[in-house]
Structures are given as C-alpha cells and as structure tokens.
Design a protein around this motif. Structure first.
Motif, PDB file in Angstrom:
ATOM      1  N   GLU A 131       1.883  11.410  -7.516  1.00 14.96           N
ATOM      2  CA  GLU A 131       1.908  10.153  -6.775  1.00 14.96           C
ATOM      3  C   GLU A 131       1.213   9.003  -7.506  1.00 14.96           C
ATOM      4  OE1 GLU A 131       3.473   9.488  -3.882  1.00 14.96           O
ATOM      5  OE2 GLU A 131       4.328  11.474  -3.984  1.00 14.96           O
ATOM      6  N   PHE A 132       0.390   9.293  -8.479  1.00 12.75           N
ATOM      7  CA  PHE A 132      -0.342   8.219  -9.152  1.00 12.75           C
ATOM      8  C   PHE A 132       0.455   7.564 -10.286  1.00 12.75           C
ATOM      9  CE2 PHE A 132      -4.193  10.666  -7.634  1.00 12.75           C
ATOM     10  CZ  PHE A 132      -4.602   9.717  -6.712  1.00 12.75           C
TER      11      PHE A 132
ATOM     12  N   LEU B  75       0.832  -1.193   0.000  1.00 15.70           N
ATOM     13  CA  LEU B  75       0.000   0.000   0.000  1.00 15.70           C
ATOM     14  C   LEU B  75       0.869   1.246   0.000  1.00 15.70           C
ATOM     15  CD1 LEU B  75      -2.479  -1.204   2.743  1.00 15.70           C
ATOM     16  CD2 LEU B  75      -3.090  -0.788   0.361  1.00 15.70           C
ATOM     17  N   LYS B  76       0.548   2.170  -0.867  1.00 19.33           N
ATOM     18  CA  LYS B  76       1.282   3.436  -0.913  1.00 19.33           C
ATOM     19  C   LYS B  76       0.277   4.573  -0.863  1.00 19.33           C
ATOM     20  CE  LYS B  76       4.795   1.372  -3.876  1.00 19.33           C
ATOM     21  NZ  LYS B  76       5.360   1.339  -5.227  1.00 19.33           N
ATOM     22  N   SER B  77       0.557   5.557  -0.064  1.00 22.54           N
ATOM     23  CA  SER B  77      -0.363   6.673   0.058  1.00 22.54           C
ATOM     24  C   SER B  77      -0.148   7.667  -1.067  1.00 22.54           C
ATOM     25  CB  SER B  77      -0.169   7.375   1.397  1.00 22.54           C
ATOM     26  OG  SER B  77      -0.905   8.578   1.423  1.00 22.54           O
ATOM     27  N   ALA B  78      -1.233   8.281  -1.508  1.00 25.39           N
ATOM     28  CA  ALA B  78      -1.121   9.316  -2.547  1.00 25.39           C
ATOM     29  C   ALA B  78      -0.923  10.691  -1.935  1.00 25.39           C
ATOM     30  CB  ALA B  78      -2.374   9.317  -3.405  1.00 25.39           C
TER      31      ALA B  78
ATOM     32  N   LEU C 122      -5.568  16.100  -7.771  1.00 26.84           N
ATOM     33  CA  LEU C 122      -6.209  15.224  -6.793  1.00 26.84           C
ATOM     34  C   LEU C 122      -7.191  16.031  -5.955  1.00 26.84           C
ATOM     35  CD1 LEU C 122      -6.474  12.579  -5.159  1.00 26.84           C
ATOM     36  CD2 LEU C 122      -4.447  13.276  -3.878  1.00 26.84           C
TER      37      LEU C 122
ATOM     38  N   CYS D 114      -7.769   1.376  -2.981  1.00 22.92           N
ATOM     39  CA  CYS D 114      -7.788   0.207  -2.112  1.00 22.92           C
ATOM     40  C   CYS D 114      -8.042   0.700  -0.696  1.00 22.92           C
ATOM     41  CB  CYS D 114      -6.464  -0.548  -2.201  1.00 22.92           C
ATOM     42  SG  CYS D 114      -6.441  -2.057  -1.226  1.00 22.92           S
TER      43      CYS D 114
ATOM     44  N   PHE E 234      -7.324   3.683   7.123  1.00 25.19           N
ATOM     45  CA  PHE E 234      -7.180   4.986   6.489  1.00 25.19           C
ATOM     46  C   PHE E 234      -8.293   5.259   5.482  1.00 25.19           C
ATOM     47  CE2 PHE E 234      -5.771   2.923   2.786  1.00 25.19           C
ATOM     48  CZ  PHE E 234      -4.690   2.105   3.067  1.00 25.19           C
TER      49      PHE E 234
ATOM     50  N   SER F 174      -7.531   7.966   3.235  1.00 27.10           N
ATOM     51  CA  SER F 174      -6.857   8.669   2.145  1.00 27.10           C
ATOM     52  C   SER F 174      -6.635   7.690   0.992  1.00 27.10           C
ATOM     53  CB  SER F 174      -5.512   9.239   2.618  1.00 27.10           C
ATOM     54  OG  SER F 174      -4.708   8.207   3.122  1.00 27.10           O
ATOM     55  N   PRO F 175      -6.576   8.195  -0.219  1.00 22.79           N
ATOM     56  CA  PRO F 175      -6.451   7.293  -1.365  1.00 22.79           C
ATOM     57  C   PRO F 175      -5.061   6.662  -1.425  1.00 22.79           C
ATOM     58  CG  PRO F 175      -6.221   9.566  -2.070  1.00 22.79           C
ATOM     59  CD  PRO F 175      -6.625   9.616  -0.622  1.00 22.79           C
ATOM     60  N   THR F 176      -5.028   5.432  -1.911  1.00 25.70           N
ATOM     61  CA  THR F 176      -3.731   4.840  -2.223  1.00 25.70           C
ATOM     62  C   THR F 176      -3.265   5.404  -3.559  1.00 25.70           C
ATOM     63  OG1 THR F 176      -4.966   2.999  -3.186  1.00 25.70           O
ATOM     64  CG2 THR F 176      -4.074   2.689  -0.974  1.00 25.70           C
ATOM     65  N   SER F 177      -1.964   5.475  -3.731  1.00 28.70           N
ATOM     66  CA  SER F 177      -1.452   5.947  -5.018  1.00 28.70           C
ATOM     67  C   SER F 177      -1.332   4.786  -5.993  1.00 28.70           C
ATOM     68  CB  SER F 177      -0.093   6.621  -4.839  1.00 28.70           C
ATOM     69  OG  SER F 177       0.852   5.704  -4.325  1.00 28.70           O
ATOM     70  N   ASN F 178      -1.230   3.572  -5.462  1.00 31.40           N
ATOM     71  CA  ASN F 178      -1.213   2.383  -6.322  1.00 31.40           C
ATOM     72  C   ASN F 178      -2.512   1.606  -6.087  1.00 31.40           C
ATOM     73  OD1 ASN F 178      -0.578   1.613  -3.701  1.00 31.40           O
ATOM     74  ND2 ASN F 178       0.863   0.045  -4.314  1.00 31.40           N
ATOM     75  N   LEU F 179      -2.651   0.487  -6.757  1.00 34.64           N
ATOM     76  CA  LEU F 179      -3.803  -0.402  -6.560  1.00 34.64           C
ATOM     77  C   LEU F 179      -5.133   0.283  -6.917  1.00 34.64           C
ATOM     78  CD1 LEU F 179      -2.766  -1.904  -3.082  1.00 34.64           C
ATOM     79  CD2 LEU F 179      -1.944  -2.532  -5.350  1.00 34.64           C
TER      80      LEU F 179
ATOM     81  N   GLU G 205      -9.672  15.811  -2.821  1.00 33.67           N
ATOM     82  CA  GLU G 205      -9.898  14.971  -1.647  1.00 33.67           C
ATOM     83  C   GLU G 205     -10.905  15.617  -0.702  1.00 33.67           C
ATOM     84  OE1 GLU G 205      -6.237  12.819   0.055  1.00 33.67           O
ATOM     85  OE2 GLU G 205      -5.454  14.746  -0.583  1.00 33.67           O
TER      86      GLU G 205
ATOM     87  N   VAL H 276      -3.735  -4.167   5.406  1.00 32.30           N
ATOM     88  CA  VAL H 276      -5.111  -4.641   5.258  1.00 32.30           C
ATOM     89  C   VAL H 276      -5.660  -4.151   3.920  1.00 32.30           C
ATOM     90  CG1 VAL H 276      -7.465  -4.444   6.168  1.00 32.30           C
ATOM     91  CG2 VAL H 276      -5.532  -4.705   7.741  1.00 32.30           C
ATOM     92  N   PHE H 277      -6.220  -5.075   3.161  1.00 32.85           N
ATOM     93  CA  PHE H 277      -6.786  -4.740   1.844  1.00 32.85           C
ATOM     94  C   PHE H 277      -8.291  -4.993   1.872  1.00 32.85           C
ATOM     95  CE2 PHE H 277      -2.426  -6.040   1.359  1.00 32.85           C
ATOM     96  CZ  PHE H 277      -1.896  -5.141   0.454  1.00 32.85           C
TER      97      PHE H 277
END
Lengths: 222, 563
Positions: free
Chosen positions: B88-89, A2-5, B73, B323, B490, B492-497, B75, B425-426
């Motif tokens: 970040e994306f 998991l990586k935060s944006a 982005l 995610c 969390f 906040s958005p993930t930058s991956n997945l 948010e 955790v996913f």
C-alpha cells in the motif's frame, strides 16, 4: 486525498464476517464449511461427494471479450455444464426483475470466464474456488431437493442460494460471484461486460474520457 | 542478481527518483547546464497512456507489485504490535512518481508550522522540534512552484492566510462545481471562512501543457490533458531532450557507495534485465519517497558509515510521520431536493474546491487546556470508482450479503438517488519513537535487498485533535442540508502523504540532514523528498516538497559552482 494503508484485497472480493470465515486460501475451503446449515450437514453425513467434472480444456465457442490479449490463456475456463450453473446462479444474484439489467444482459458468464484469465485472479485462487463451489452447490441441491441446481425451479433455486448464504464459505462464494458481476455491470465495455453501457445507463453513471480501447486495456501494461 | 557493475558512466549529479522531490533538482540542474542523470525504477508513461479506466487502479498498473517488492508494516494491535506485508505504500512506480496520481490540493505551510515547538510547547512522548529554516526562507520557492508547476486558485483574506510575496495565484481558479455556493452559504452562516482551494491543475494552458478537461476523473487517475502538475508533465518533459540530461527508466538504485571521507562516490543500480551498472557523480540526490529514501541510506553501508549513510547517531529512518486526521460524509437524498438542486448535485466535471482552515490553530482551553495546533478540512467529491462502490454495497448494515432484487434496488438508490459529499481532515501526525523505518531482518525484494520495516505508532494527541475537527466538519454537512452526516477520526496510517524519517536540523544527534538537506557527515549526498520534514503540517505535503526541492537545487548549484 487520504488513502488508508490497511486495505485487504480479499475483504473486497469476499469478506464474509460470519464466524467461521478464514478465507478460501487460508483455510483450504472445504465443502463442510460451504454447506454449513443444520439440514445439510445432517444429510451429508452419509452421502458420498458428488461433484461435476472439472474440465478446464473446453471448446472455444464463446465470443471472447474484446480485451482478451494474452494468447497463452486457455480459451475456456469453465465446462459447458459449469457455465450453465453459473448463468443460473448469476440470474438469482442479479435477476431480470424489470428494473435494470440482469446478469445475462451484462454478459455475466462470458465476463466471468474472461476475468478468470487475469493473473491476479488466478493467483487469488478464484477459478478453482468458483469451480469447487459449483460442485458443492449441486451437492446441496441434490441432497435437499433431489435434483442438481439447474433442474430446480426458480423458487427452489432461490431457496438453495439463501441456504448457502447462511454459511461463511457459501457466502464467500456468492460474494465472489457478486464481485465479478459488479465488474461486468460497471467496468468499461471494452472488458466484455456492460454492453452498450447498459449498466452505466441504468445507474446514470457518467464515464470519463478518454476511455480505454481494445489496444489500451490494463492488460496491455502488464 | 549480478551485483558487479557492468558499465560505468559519469555525471555531475545523480538523482534517485523522479517525483516531486527529484523533478525540481533535475529540472534546475539540467537547465543550468550540468550533466544530469535521473534513475527511475518505473517506466515513462504520459498523457496518452492515462485512460479513465477503473481497472488501472484496481490492478495497481503504475505501482509496484507486492510479489516484487513490499514493506513490512508494524501497527499497534491493542497493547501489542502486529505486522504484515503490504504494497500500500507504493505511490507511483513511474516517471513523475506519485505526483501523477495526486489530487493537487496545494496549501502552503504557515509560519507557525516551522516553529511548532516554540509556538505550542512540548508534548510528552512527541519528538517535536522547530525547523532550521523559516517560512520566509521557503516563501520564494512556494511562489516559484505556483508558476512553474502551475497552481490555480484565488486568494481570499482569512484569519490564517500565510504571508505572500505575490497578490494572487498565477492561474485563475479551476471551474467550480455548482454546489460550492451551497457550501459557502452554510459556512458563512456558521461564522466560518470558506476558502477556494488552490489546485496544482492548470485552468489555462501553459508551457505546452493543456488546461483541465474536467472529465471528473482526477485524483487517483492519471491526467490526460497534462493540466495536473506532476513532476513529469511540469518539469521533466521540458528537459528530456537536452543533451546534458538523461533519465534512465527501470533503473533500480540499490547502493550508494562512499569513499574514505564518507562522501558519495557512485551509485549502483539494476536495469530491467537485472544487470548492475554504476554512475559516478559529484553530487547524489535521494528522492525515493520517505520510506524508501531511509531504506536506501540504511542499506548503503561503507567504511565510514557502518550502520548506513549518516547513521552515526541512529537518526536515519527516525521520526517518520503519516497524516493524522479523518474523513466524514454528508449524504444528500436527491428525492428530498428540488429537481434543480438534484441536477446541481449530479454535475460531474468541475471541482468542488473548498477548504476550511478555521481550526488550523485551536484556542479552546476547556478542551485542550491551551492553544494547540489543529488542521485543515478539504471538502471534495471523490473521483469515481463505480465498480468498487457497487461491490461495497453488497454488504448490508448487518454485514450479510445482499443479492437479487434487494441488491439491485440498493445500487439504484445509491447511484441515482443520493450523492456522497466527503470531507477530509489533515492534521499533524506527531513524530514519536514508535514511528520509524528500519531494515527488515527477513523479507527481501526481488533484487535480494532487505525491505523496509515501517513501524507506525501514533500519539493520542493526534486522535483528540482530529476528532475535534471532524466534529466541525460534520456540523458543516448538517448545515448544508445533508440527510445523513457522520465522520471518523482515524489512527491507522495513511498509505500516502508520508514524510519524515530523515528530518533536517542543525544538530546531527537529533536530525539526519543539515539545514540544506545534506546528509549529516557527508558533503555531497542530499535528500529532497518529504523525508526532510520534521512535521508534515496540517495539509498535504506535496507543495512543500516541491518548494523545498527547488530551494535545495539552489544550494546544490552553489556547491557545484560553474558548469
């Protein structure tokens, strides 16, 4: 993974959470913010600014780190005087205390000077911010101790660092120097710090493989 | 930029993007003899370029730079919304895309993930739907990925094991970290079912690729041995010398042109010098990563597609999802352990490879009122980033700067006297009307095209589920004997997945793609990255993206007919 944006580059470099922090680029950092201690502000009120010359075209008598590949970059970012100040500030931040390498042991100043030739660091305004901070540091040293920083003994230097760490801009300046000290301590030795893996050995860090060579540093991809 | 094409070349299929969505199409079509071209915005780098150098990630060397291209982005910010530019994306501006930098945790979706609405019911404010295909439709392709991409692992029976057509993975598990046994003991004592996690990393050599070297620098580091199943190492390397295959690097696709019927006629792209070129093809496949695929369709307007390709019912860019989930930590104080235990924790190289899916479905009525979809916990050691770690340690618990000997002692304690064991955790990030892609009205990339504006609202249900599972992870850490343990869900958005934005379905009014992942309203434009997914499942989506792309490759071959 998991990586935060929501990562903020400046937070990683500086990131003081003290109330008056705006960041050096956003706020056009001023010496008043840097010297924001009650004593210093009172003393500063009637004193002229006294900054060392900011000469960025100095001699080329320092050994360049092996990864210096950009031929267009200046050989020296800081004046000899600025390097002396930075060396002594760095020794306060990462001292020779008998446990682990000191700033001098990890080539702190040489690494910092090389890092200031990185385009992203230049775009972040780091070289200018660091040079300005040296001037303001000396201002405070003269106003509170009667002499420039490098003329002070260890105890008084420590006191000055403590004092500037109490303001957001001062804390950011020190934080930025710490940012580059951690790079000098723990990046691959190819970048000029961490000689003979002294930082890795101290912290029992196991490097990966293959490691970068002087022909395959990150700058060779840019 | 000059946008009059200076050259035109013709192929059977033009594939935009070379990652996990584009690679399988390219591989399958090239092997079948079709004339294939792949347009990749980044460069071709391989094992020889992937040094274990922290500066490569600190400088985003294989990712797009924010000065060149970015996203806006948007948010949640209290009751309001705030927006800022971000880079970040960008997952990987390189042949193979972000699959070069994945950890390769390869879980399959479960049959229930394909029928989330009918299995668990509607949730107010969430756009949940059933998929137009079933798990059984995708199962053969999961099996294909396990062999071709290379998945190493071991099947063990557990309550949520998905149906399989093969008894086990084709490659044995990767080498295991000695602490895995501690985890198994703790999990078993808690009545849980510890799972050896399958990885898209070769444990034995295969198809001219080496097996893992266990340097301990996996995850966000590119793979030096070729063991990691990136689209480039596992697929594109094996067709790159074919006469009917061409991969153009530094080729930025910016427009899909459509004819009077609304079908793709050609694709325009910029080369590294900024000159425009045109590819004509019978079929166009879009696989640029979820956000960018929506952006390309939205920006490719034409007579039949005035609001962007396939956007007649305003479905393009909608129902994006990140995610949901959280992370947690168990901090082990090495001074409180025997020297043997401390030595075991210090081992770097083998993978930890453990997961829990005991809460993939949660049947806890006092908390949720009904059975709900839960998630997966993966337990991991993060890839090393010592410089970043050291820099973060300069702030004390009161957010004051630490320096001098106090800082040095903190460094020494962190690196030599403790180990941070992490879990992730996913969960599903429920699709809502507040999570979507559009074109920004102001920001342009370096080629002069509008950048994507990404709005990332989350559903409160996601947070509740994530926190529930994070708490379970913390219990495991405590049981394992960690001196400190904590976790956070969390929002906040993930930058991956990230996936969705162009979800597939039978109804053009509620989906962007048909069940074959063909854009509604067209005959020959397919989308094969994670955009097609109505929901992400409670796992990392790369395995499913690969599998679906192989499924769509069969559909495209059937459509194209004989070579």
């Amino acid at each position: 993974m998991l990586k935060s944006a929501s990562s903020l580059p400046h937070k990683a470099k500086q990131g003081s959470l003290k109330n008056d922090y705006q960041g050096p680029l956003a706020s056009g950092l001023n010496r008043r913010a840097f010297l924001k201690t009650s004593t210093a502000i009172a003393l500063l009120a009637g004193l002229p600014a006294c900054k060392p010359t900011q000469d960025v075209t100095k001699s080329n008598n320092n050994p360049a780190p092996s990864a210096t590949t950009n031929k267009d970059i200046p050989a020296s970012v800081f004046s000899d005087y600025q390097k002396k100040v930075l060396a002594q500030v760095q020794m306060q931040l990462l001292p020779d205390d008998g446990d682990g390498p000191s700033a001098q042991d990890i080539n702190g100043v040489d690494y910092l000077e090389w890092a200031m030739t990185d385009q992203q660091n230049i775009q972040d305004g780091d070289p200018d911010f660091i040079r300005k901070g040296i001037g303001w540091l000396d201002d405070l040293a003269v106003q509170t101790k009667g002499e420039v920083f490098i003329q002070l003994d260890q105890t008084n230097q420590h006191n000055i660092i403590e004092k500037i760490a109490g303001s957001s801009a001062g804390e950011n300046w020190l934080s930025l120097l710490m940012y580059y000290l951690t790079e000098a301590l723990l990046l691959d030795p190819v970048y000029g710090g961490n000689p003979d893996q002294i930082g890795w050995n101290w912290l029992e860090h196991q490097a990966g493989f293959p490691r970068p060579t002087s022909e395959t540093t990150y700058r060779d991809f840019e | 930029m000059k946008n009059q094409p200076t050259t035109t070349k013709d192929f059977d299929i033009c594939i935009i993007g070379s990652g996990a969505g584009g690679g399988p199409i390219a591989y399958e079509l090239a092997q079948a003899g079709y004339r294939v071209v792949v347009l990749e915005k980044g460069g071709w780098f391989d094992e020889a370029d992937f040094k274990k150098d922290e500066m490569l990630s600190r400088r985003n060397i294989f990712r797009s730079k924010i000065a060149d291209e970015r996203h806006v982005l948007e948010e949640p910010d209290g009751e309001d919304w705030s927006s800022h530019n971000t880079s970040e994306f960008w997952g990987g501006n390189i042949v193979g895309g972000a699959s070069n930098f994945m950890s390769g945790y390869f879980h399959r979706l479960k049959p229930e993930d394909f029928r989330l609405l009918s299995e668990f019911g509607a949730i107010e404010g969430a756009n949940i739907v059933d998929w137009p295909i079933t798990y059984n439709d995708l199962e053969p392709y999961y099996t294909k990925v396990e062999q071709l991409i290379g998945v190493s692992g071991k099947i063990v029976k557990h309550p949520h094991l998905e149906p399989r057509s093969t008894a086990d993975y084709p490659f044995p598990p990767t080498a295991e970290h000695p602490v895995s046994a501690w985890f198994d003991k703790a999990a078993n004592e808690l009545g849980l079912h510890p799972l050896p996690m399958a990885r898209a990393i070769l444990s034995t050599p295969y198809n001219q690729r080496n097996s893992c070297e266990y340097s301990g620098y996996c995850g966000s580091y590119g793979c030096h041995s070729g063991a990691k199943g990136s689209s480039r190492a596992a697929l594109l390397d094996h067709v790159k010398t074919k006469n009917n295959f061409q991969l153009m690097t530094q080729a930025k696709a910016y427009q899909i042109n459509t004819d009077q019927k609304g079908n793709a006629s050609s694709v325009d792209y910029y080369d590294n010098a900024g000159s425009s070129h045109r590819i004509t093809a019978k079929v166009v496949t879009v696989a640029c990563y979820a956000i960018e695929s929506s952006r390309l369709l939205l920006s490719s307007t034409g007579a039949k597609h005035p609001d962007g390709i396939g956007n007649r019912y305003q479905q393009i860019g909608k129902n994006l999802h990140c995610c949901a989930g959280g992370t947690g930590h168990g901090i082990f104080d090495l001074t409180q352990l025997t020297s043997q235990q401390a030595d075991a924790l210090k081992v770097r190289g083998p993978f930890f490879n453990r997961a829990l899916q005991d809460w993939y479905f949660i049947d806890d009525k006092p908390v949720f009122g009904k059975r709900v979809k839960g998630g997966t916990i993966d337990f991991v050691f993060d890839p090393p980033s010592p410089t970043a770690d050291a820099n973060s340690l300069k702030w004390d618990d009161n957010n004051n700067l630490l320096w001098g000997s106090a800082f040095k002692q903190r460094l020494k304690s962190h690196f030599t006297q403790s180990r941070d064991f992490k879990f992730e955790v996913f969960c599903d990030w429920l699709p809502t009307d507040n999570c979507h892609v559009s074109l920004d009205a102001n920001e342009k990339d370096k080629w002069g095209s509008a950048v994507a504006r990404v709005k990332v609202g989350f559903h409160p249900h996601d947070l509740k589920v994530a926190q529930y599972i994070v708490d379970q992870g913390v219990n495991v850490m405590k049981k394992m004997g960690a001196q400190k343990y904590y976790g956070n869900a969390f929002t906040s958005p993930t930058s991956n997945l990230i996936a969705g934005g162009l979800r597939f379905g039978k109804d053009p009014k509620t989906s962007a793609l048909d069940p074959d992942c063909r854009v509604h309203g067209t005959d020959n434009i397919f989308v094969t990255d994670g955009s097609f997914m109505p929901n992400g499942g409670s796992i990392t989506p790369t395995f499913t993206i690969y599998a679906n792309a192989f499924r769509v490759a069969d559909k495209i071959k059937a459509q194209l007919g004989k070579v």
